[in-house]
Motif scaffolding. Sequence first.
Motif, PDB file in Angstrom:
ATOM      1  N   LEU A 194       0.819  -1.203   0.000  1.00  0.00           N
ATOM      2  CA  LEU A 194       0.000   0.000   0.000  1.00  0.00           C
ATOM      3  C   LEU A 194       0.861   1.264   0.000  1.00  0.00           C
ATOM      4  N   MET A 195       1.905   1.287   0.804  1.00  0.00           N
ATOM      5  CA  MET A 195       2.755   2.472   0.878  1.00  0.00           C
ATOM      6  C   MET A 195       3.441   2.748  -0.462  1.00  0.00           C
ATOM      7  N   TRP A 196       3.973   1.679  -1.078  1.00  0.00           N
ATOM      8  CA  TRP A 196       4.612   1.863  -2.380  1.00  0.00           C
ATOM      9  C   TRP A 196       3.605   2.323  -3.417  1.00  0.00           C
ATOM     10  N   SER A 197       2.370   1.826  -3.307  1.00  0.00           N
ATOM     11  CA  SER A 197       1.332   2.219  -4.263  1.00  0.00           C
ATOM     12  C   SER A 197       1.034   3.711  -4.179  1.00  0.00           C
ATOM     13  N   PHE A 198       1.098   4.254  -2.970  1.00  0.00           N
ATOM     14  CA  PHE A 198       0.845   5.692  -2.815  1.00  0.00           C
ATOM     15  C   PHE A 198       1.898   6.520  -3.554  1.00  0.00           C
ATOM     16  N   PHE A 199       3.128   6.084  -3.493  1.00  0.00           N
ATOM     17  CA  PHE A 199       4.190   6.803  -4.208  1.00  0.00           C
ATOM     18  C   PHE A 199       3.970   6.732  -5.720  1.00  0.00           C
ATOM     19  N   VAL A 200       3.545   5.553  -6.181  1.00  0.00           N
ATOM     20  CA  VAL A 200       3.284   5.384  -7.612  1.00  0.00           C
ATOM     21  C   VAL A 200       2.125   6.280  -8.049  1.00  0.00           C
ATOM     22  N   ILE A 201       1.068   6.308  -7.247  1.00  0.00           N
ATOM     23  CA  ILE A 201      -0.095   7.144  -7.572  1.00  0.00           C
ATOM     24  C   ILE A 201       0.304   8.612  -7.626  1.00  0.00           C
ATOM     25  N   PHE A 202       1.120   9.025  -6.665  1.00  0.00           N
ATOM     26  CA  PHE A 202       1.558  10.417  -6.648  1.00  0.00           C
ATOM     27  C   PHE A 202       2.387  10.747  -7.895  1.00  0.00           C
ATOM     28  N   ALA A 203       3.260   9.804  -8.293  1.00  0.00           N
ATOM     29  CA  ALA A 203       4.081  10.031  -9.480  1.00  0.00           C
ATOM     30  C   ALA A 203       3.212  10.108 -10.734  1.00  0.00           C
ATOM     31  N   VAL A 204       2.193   9.240 -10.809  1.00  0.00           N
ATOM     32  CA  VAL A 204       1.291   9.253 -11.968  1.00  0.00           C
ATOM     33  C   VAL A 204       0.511  10.562 -12.032  1.00  0.00           C
ATOM     34  N   SER A 205       0.145  11.098 -10.870  1.00  0.00           N
ATOM     35  CA  SER A 205      -0.629  12.346 -10.841  1.00  0.00           C
ATOM     36  C   SER A 205       0.159  13.526 -11.393  1.00  0.00           C
ATOM     37  N   VAL A 243      -6.317   9.061 -11.004  1.00  0.00           N
ATOM     38  CA  VAL A 243      -5.671   9.222  -9.687  1.00  0.00           C
ATOM     39  C   VAL A 243      -6.670   9.418  -8.548  1.00  0.00           C
ATOM     40  N   PRO A 244      -7.699  10.237  -8.680  1.00  0.00           N
ATOM     41  CA  PRO A 244      -8.638  10.410  -7.566  1.00  0.00           C
ATOM     42  C   PRO A 244      -9.353   9.133  -7.147  1.00  0.00           C
ATOM     43  N   PHE A 245      -9.440   8.131  -8.067  1.00  0.00           N
ATOM     44  CA  PHE A 245     -10.128   6.885  -7.735  1.00  0.00           C
ATOM     45  C   PHE A 245      -9.157   5.783  -7.286  1.00  0.00           C
ATOM     46  N   MET A 246      -7.921   5.883  -7.678  1.00  0.00           N
ATOM     47  CA  MET A 246      -6.967   4.818  -7.367  1.00  0.00           C
ATOM     48  C   MET A 246      -6.657   4.720  -5.873  1.00  0.00           C
ATOM     49  N   PHE A 247      -6.480   5.863  -5.248  1.00  0.00           N
ATOM     50  CA  PHE A 247      -6.116   5.855  -3.836  1.00  0.00           C
ATOM     51  C   PHE A 247      -7.209   5.222  -2.963  1.00  0.00           C
ATOM     52  N   PRO A 248      -8.466   5.694  -3.018  1.00  0.00           N
ATOM     53  CA  PRO A 248      -9.509   5.066  -2.192  1.00  0.00           C
ATOM     54  C   PRO A 248      -9.776   3.616  -2.574  1.00  0.00           C
ATOM     55  N   LEU A 249      -9.582   3.273  -3.868  1.00  0.00           N
ATOM     56  CA  LEU A 249      -9.804   1.891  -4.289  1.00  0.00           C
ATOM     57  C   LEU A 249      -8.795   0.950  -3.621  1.00  0.00           C
ATOM     58  N   LEU A 250      -7.502   1.300  -3.662  1.00  0.00           N
ATOM     59  CA  LEU A 250      -6.478   0.460  -3.039  1.00  0.00           C
ATOM     60  C   LEU A 250      -6.656   0.391  -1.523  1.00  0.00           C
ATOM     61  N   LEU A 251      -7.018   1.508  -0.935  1.00  0.00           N
ATOM     62  CA  LEU A 251      -7.227   1.521   0.513  1.00  0.00           C
ATOM     63  C   LEU A 251      -8.399   0.628   0.898  1.00  0.00           C
ATOM     64  N   GLY A 252      -9.473   0.675   0.111  1.00  0.00           N
ATOM     65  CA  GLY A 252     -10.628  -0.180   0.381  1.00  0.00           C
ATOM     66  C   GLY A 252     -10.282  -1.656   0.248  1.00  0.00           C
ATOM     67  N   ILE A 253      -9.502  -2.007  -0.792  1.00  0.00           N
ATOM     68  CA  ILE A 253      -9.099  -3.408  -0.984  1.00  0.00           C
ATOM     69  C   ILE A 253      -8.260  -3.884   0.205  1.00  0.00           C
ATOM     70  N   ALA A 254      -7.340  -3.033   0.675  1.00  0.00           N
ATOM     71  CA  ALA A 254      -6.479  -3.400   1.802  1.00  0.00           C
ATOM     72  C   ALA A 254      -7.298  -3.597   3.077  1.00  0.00           C
ATOM     73  N   LEU A 255      -8.317  -2.776   3.285  1.00  0.00           N
ATOM     74  CA  LEU A 255      -9.151  -2.916   4.482  1.00  0.00           C
ATOM     75  C   LEU A 255      -9.989  -4.197   4.438  1.00  0.00           C
ATOM     76  N   VAL A 256     -10.556  -4.481   3.287  1.00  0.00           N
ATOM     77  CA  VAL A 256     -11.334  -5.722   3.155  1.00  0.00           C
ATOM     78  C   VAL A 256     -10.427  -6.940   3.347  1.00  0.00           C
ATOM     79  N   GLU A 257      -9.247  -6.885   2.755  1.00  0.00           N
ATOM     80  CA  GLU A 257      -8.282  -7.975   2.917  1.00  0.00           C
ATOM     81  C   GLU A 257      -7.920  -8.164   4.388  1.00  0.00           C
ATOM     82  N   GLY A 258      -7.719  -7.046   5.116  1.00  0.00           N
ATOM     83  CA  GLY A 258      -7.395  -7.144   6.537  1.00  0.00           C
ATOM     84  C   GLY A 258      -8.506  -7.790   7.340  1.00  0.00           C
ATOM     85  N   LEU A 259      -9.779  -7.473   7.009  1.00  0.00           N
ATOM     86  CA  LEU A 259     -10.905  -8.093   7.708  1.00  0.00           C
ATOM     87  C   LEU A 259     -10.974  -9.594   7.455  1.00  0.00           C
TER      88      LEU A 259
END
Length: 201
Positions: A112-123, A134-150
């Motif tokens: 997730l952390m590396w993905s944030f850097f990639v998203i920022f670079a793409v923006s 970019v506005p959809f990628m960040f919440p999408l990855l965060l949502g996937i990580a939260l569901v995976e954690g549950l």
Amino acid sequence: MRFAGGTLMSVFRRRSEPAPAQTPEVAKPGGKGRPTPKRSEAEKRRRQPIIAPKGRKEAYRQVRGRQAEDRVKVREGMARGEERYLQKRDRGPVRRLARDYVDARRTVGSYLMWSFFVIFAVSLLPFVFAKVLVPFMFPLLLGIALVEGLVISERVKRLAAERFPGEDRSGVGMYAALRSMQIRRLRMPKPRLRAGEKAKV
């Protein structure tokens, strides 16, 4: 009168005689060979701080060196997962099971952390699709990580209940979920299993 005079003369004669000289104090055989110190002097010597022969700075340097060695020893022991060096939250077979379960899998949260850097670079790219995605990628990855954690949390709790029914399992689900979102190389204790070794859990 003669008796009295003789008596008086003898008395005066005795008083006028010089006092005998005091003999020097001779040390007793087997004694200390020196006069006993006064109590005040002995207490003064006892109050004086005892300084190591090498000096305070050297002694302090040695203590600091030993403390640094102890910290390194504890950090290395924690990294290896040795029970006596672990913090309370990491101790026990239940927590070890949770770590092994997470470490044997590749999780979206660990990237997730590396993905944030990639998203920022793409923006920063001068393309329209970058600005739109970019506005959809960040919440999408965060949502996937939260569901995976549950999902990981529920599976770890169920597995721990099967293997260690008599052990304290409180908080183990959250423990596993948070570990799944950590970068793999930064996890502490270090992973014992490689990604893909699910059969060894």
